[in-house]
Design a protein around this motif. Structure first.
Motif, short mmCIF file in Angstrom:
data_model
loop_
_atom_site.label_atom_id
_atom_site.label_comp_id
_atom_site.label_asym_id
_atom_site.label_seq_id
_atom_site.Cartn_x
_atom_site.Cartn_y
_atom_site.Cartn_z
N SER A 182 0.81 -1.22 0.00
CA SER A 182 0.00 0.00 0.00
C SER A 182 0.84 1.26 0.00
CB SER A 182 -0.93 0.01 1.21
OG SER A 182 -0.17 0.00 2.42
N ALA A 183 1.99 1.22 0.65
CA ALA A 183 2.92 2.36 0.68
C ALA A 183 4.32 1.81 0.86
CB ALA A 183 2.58 3.33 1.80
N VAL A 184 5.20 2.09 -0.09
CA VAL A 184 6.57 1.60 -0.01
C VAL A 184 7.27 2.29 1.16
CG1 VAL A 184 8.79 1.52 -1.20
CG2 VAL A 184 6.67 1.08 -2.46
N LEU A 185 7.83 1.50 2.05
CA LEU A 185 8.42 2.03 3.27
C LEU A 185 9.93 2.18 3.19
CD1 LEU A 185 6.29 -0.06 5.79
CD2 LEU A 185 5.92 2.30 5.06
N THR A 186 10.52 1.59 2.17
CA THR A 186 11.96 1.72 1.95
C THR A 186 12.17 1.92 0.45
OG1 THR A 186 12.07 -0.71 1.89
CG2 THR A 186 12.72 0.38 3.95
N PRO A 187 12.12 3.17 -0.02
CA PRO A 187 12.22 3.43 -1.46
C PRO A 187 13.47 2.84 -2.10
CG PRO A 187 11.51 5.41 -0.31
CD PRO A 187 11.88 4.41 0.75
N GLU A 188 14.54 2.72 -1.32
CA GLU A 188 15.78 2.16 -1.89
C GLU A 188 15.62 0.68 -2.24
OE1 GLU A 188 16.05 1.82 2.61
OE2 GLU A 188 15.39 3.31 1.13
N SER A 189 14.54 0.07 -1.76
CA SER A 189 14.32 -1.36 -2.03
C SER A 189 13.58 -1.60 -3.34
CB SER A 189 13.53 -1.99 -0.88
OG SER A 189 12.19 -1.50 -0.86
N LEU A 190 13.23 -0.56 -4.08
CA LEU A 190 12.43 -0.74 -5.29
C LEU A 190 13.12 -1.60 -6.35
CD1 LEU A 190 10.80 2.79 -5.78
CD2 LEU A 190 9.65 0.63 -5.25
N GLY A 191 14.43 -1.70 -6.27
CA GLY A 191 15.15 -2.54 -7.22
C GLY A 191 14.73 -3.99 -7.16
N GLN A 192 14.21 -4.42 -6.01
CA GLN A 192 13.74 -5.80 -5.87
C GLN A 192 12.55 -6.10 -6.78
OE1 GLN A 192 13.67 -7.31 -1.56
NE2 GLN A 192 13.50 -5.08 -1.30
N ALA A 203 17.01 10.05 3.58
CA ALA A 203 15.98 9.31 4.32
C ALA A 203 14.97 8.63 3.42
CB ALA A 203 15.26 10.27 5.27
N TRP A 204 14.71 9.20 2.23
CA TRP A 204 13.62 8.66 1.41
C TRP A 204 14.02 8.56 -0.07
CZ3 TRP A 204 10.98 5.98 4.35
CH2 TRP A 204 9.74 5.47 4.00
N ALA A 205 15.30 8.36 -0.30
CA ALA A 205 15.84 8.10 -1.63
C ALA A 205 15.40 9.15 -2.65
CB ALA A 205 15.41 6.71 -2.12
N GLY A 206 15.23 10.39 -2.18
CA GLY A 206 14.86 11.48 -3.07
C GLY A 206 13.42 11.46 -3.54
N ARG A 207 12.62 10.52 -3.06
CA ARG A 207 11.21 10.44 -3.45
C ARG A 207 10.41 11.40 -2.59
NH1 ARG A 207 10.61 6.35 -7.70
NH2 ARG A 207 12.45 5.05 -7.47
N GLY A 208 9.57 12.19 -3.20
CA GLY A 208 8.81 13.17 -2.47
C GLY A 208 9.10 14.56 -3.02
N PRO A 268 5.33 10.95 -0.95
CA PRO A 268 4.83 10.50 -2.25
C PRO A 268 3.82 9.37 -2.09
CG PRO A 268 6.93 9.46 -1.80
CD PRO A 268 6.67 10.40 -0.64
N ASN A 269 2.98 9.19 -3.09
CA ASN A 269 2.17 7.98 -3.17
C ASN A 269 2.99 6.98 -3.96
OD1 ASN A 269 -0.05 6.20 -3.01
ND2 ASN A 269 -0.71 6.82 -5.05
N LEU A 270 3.56 6.01 -3.28
CA LEU A 270 4.48 5.06 -3.90
C LEU A 270 4.04 3.66 -3.54
CD1 LEU A 270 7.09 4.93 -5.59
CD2 LEU A 270 8.37 4.99 -3.43
N MET A 271 3.54 2.93 -4.53
CA MET A 271 3.03 1.58 -4.32
C MET A 271 3.68 0.61 -5.29
SD MET A 271 -1.09 2.17 -3.87
CE MET A 271 -1.26 3.16 -5.35
N VAL A 272 3.70 -0.67 -4.89
CA VAL A 272 4.12 -1.74 -5.78
C VAL A 272 3.04 -2.81 -5.74
CG1 VAL A 272 5.90 -3.44 -6.36
CG2 VAL A 272 6.56 -1.29 -5.28
N ALA A 273 2.74 -3.37 -6.91
CA ALA A 273 1.71 -4.41 -6.98
C ALA A 273 2.09 -5.41 -8.06
CB ALA A 273 0.36 -3.78 -7.30
N THR A 274 1.49 -6.56 -8.00
CA THR A 274 1.64 -7.51 -9.09
C THR A 274 0.92 -6.96 -10.31
OG1 THR A 274 -0.28 -8.71 -8.24
CG2 THR A 274 1.90 -9.52 -7.58
#
Length: 510
Positions: free
Chosen positions: A254-264, A315-320, A481-487
């Motif tokens: 619902s909300a990415v809590l560690t933006p640096e993890s988006l590479g996963q 703190a937030w990988a420049g997102r925001g 930011p509104n930052l989500m990941v989904a299938t």
């Protein structure tokens, strides 16, 4: 009476879209609802969404915090109106409304086929009951949003008239938030455990520490939801949340809590990333009522001591987005205030010396949420460079933070994401709110903005927001930011957050 279209925003808003991938669809490994697996029985279409901050209970009439309306507002509870993706006020349980020429009387025509979960019809009596109940029975601070209501009365089985004490630009907008939720007259005995609404989903069960389960309301009066069941799962930390999506345990973060993890989640065949804007201001709260922050020079020193771009990057990988105040760009009275307090450690030290505030030690009581923890470490390091020693104390959220910081104001500094839309008045217009900011000029401007024309509202809200920022009533770290990941088989996720609700009504899963 003069009629205004119920499908047009009552207050103009400017939508600022964030950058990110478009929502895409894809084939799922499983079957959809109504299909069969190997010729067997139709499967149930279930969506599982991952969250971190679990509600303390399910009654947002008596418990502050965003976790409860995030789960229940719009999905289980509906209001007379709601906000669309552009922030416009649109019909929901009210088909239309009229506003008198003096802007004091609102006449609502209600839908005539809505039912509460359990089968009781929604009527004008329930609408009047719900509006009156805010001032009579609600205990949370947000109840003040309906103080402007003089009377609410039934004028027909499906029509009501609400009379205000004075003209208010914000009242109808407030009715799209949690204070506008409609309740059953016979369904409020155990709201903490058994919420009852008219929404497209109905509450099934809550396994504390694990998940809340909702299912499609078979008697829903409107368009049927695209899912049979939704499970809201709660995790203790970002790693567990990310792993759940990677392993197939959930469908949406619902909300990415560690933006640096988006590479996963770079595999676009499996995952989609949605990035947009929100109404959430991440605020470095300062207790204006006690030393050292009862001195404006000390508060201003803190603002000059913080390198906001460095904080956002670290703190937030420049997102925001850096905004410098308590107004997001989606509000009509937004003004970029980042230039008011440029990063200037020398100026910060001079202000502290002028205030006689040397070798300061402050209690830094934060919510134990990833963004707050990450930002607090940067703030602590930067304040140390100007002679302020901050001792970080994480508090369990929501229970302990709400009790110690929000309710008792037992803190000197804190960090929290203020997610409710247009909350600047609630936070800085009420001296009893937890920042304890008391400025008569700001309160006057808020009152005049609410009662004036729409043009006057914009002008006066800008004036008030600038004074609050100049006063360093708090420091405004960044817009969340509104930052989500989904299938990729999840469709309909909103790019922008415009309300407290995690709106499930447009979601489907293929």
């Amino acid at each position: 009476m003069s009629r205004r279209s119920s499908a047009v925003p009552m207050i103009p808003r400017r939508l600022v879209l964030g950058l990110g991938a478009a929502v895409t669809g894809g084939l799922a490994a499983g079957c959809t609802a109504g299909s069969t697996a190997g010729g067997g029985q139709p499967t149930t279409k279930t969506l599982t969404v991952g969250f971190v901050a679990e509600p303390a209970n399910l009654d947002f009439t008596r418990t502050d915090g965003a976790a409860i309306p995030q789960a229940l507002l719009v999905n289980v509870y509906e209001g007379l109106v709601k906000l669309d993706q552009s922030g416009a006020i649109v019909p929901l349980l009210a088909k239309s409304w009229q506003i008198s020429d003096d802007r004091l009387r609102y006449t609502f025509e209600l839908v005539d086929n809505a039912k509460f979960a359990g089968g009781a019809p929604f009527t004008a009596d329930d609408a009047v009951f719900s509006i009156e109940r805010v001032t009579k029975d609600w205990t949370v601070s947000l109840k003040a949003k309906l103080d402007v209501v003089e009377t609410a009365r039934k004028t027909g089985d499906h029509t009501i008239e609400v009379t205000l004490k004075k003209p208010s630009n914000s009242w109808l907008y407030s009715m799209a938030t949690r204070v506008g939720a409609m309740f059953s007259r016979t369904g409020v005995d155990d709201l903490a455990n058994r919420p009852v609404g008219t929404g497209p989903y109905r509450f099934v069960e809550w396994k504390r520490g694990d998940a809340i389960t909702l299912e499609a309301n078979p008697d829903y009066w409107g368009a049927k939801p695209g899912l049979d069941r939704v499970v809201l799962r709660y995790f203790r930390d970002a790693t567990a949340l990310n792993n759940a999506l990677l392993s197939g345990g959930i469908d949406v973060i619902s909300a990415v809590l560690t933006p640096e993890s988006l590479g996963q989640f770079a595999d676009t065949a499996r995952f989609q990333v949605i990035e947009g804007t929100s109404t959430g201001e991440v605020v470095l709260s300062l207790n204006n009522s006690q030393p050292p922050f009862d001195d404006v020079r000390v508060r201003r020193a803190v603002r000059h001591a913080i390198n906001h771009q460095e904080l956002l990057d670290t703190a937030w990988a420049g997102r925001g987005e850096l905004i410098g105040g308590m107004v997001p760009p989606s509000d009509p009275w937004f003004e970029d205030l980042t230039g008011l307090f440029p990063f200037d450690p020398a100026k910060a030290k001079a202000l502290l010396a002028e205030a006689g505030a040397t070798d300061l030690k402050v209690r830094f009581r934060i919510a134990n949420l990833p963004y707050a923890t990450a930002a607090a470490q940067v703030v602590k390091s930067q304040l140390a460079q100007v002679g302020i020693t901050a001792t970080i104390e994480p508090l369990e959220f929501p229970a302990r933070w709400l009790d110690q910081v929000f309710t008792k104001a037992d803190y000197e500094m804190s960090i929290i994401n203020h997610v409710e839309p247009r909350d600047i008045v609630a936070v800085f217009g009420n001296p009893k709110y937890y920042p304890r900011y008391d400025n008569a000029e700001v309160q006057r401007l808020f009152a005049e903005a609410d009662a004036g024309t729409e043009a006057e509202q914009v002008t006066k809200m800008k004036e008030a927001a600038k004074i609050i920022s100049e006063d360093a009533a708090a420091d405004f770290l960044f817009l969340f930011p509104n930052l989500m990941v989904a299938t990729t088989n999840v469709q309909g996720l909103p790019q922008n957050v415009v309300s407290e609700s995690f709106d499930l009504t447009g979601l489907t899963k293929t």
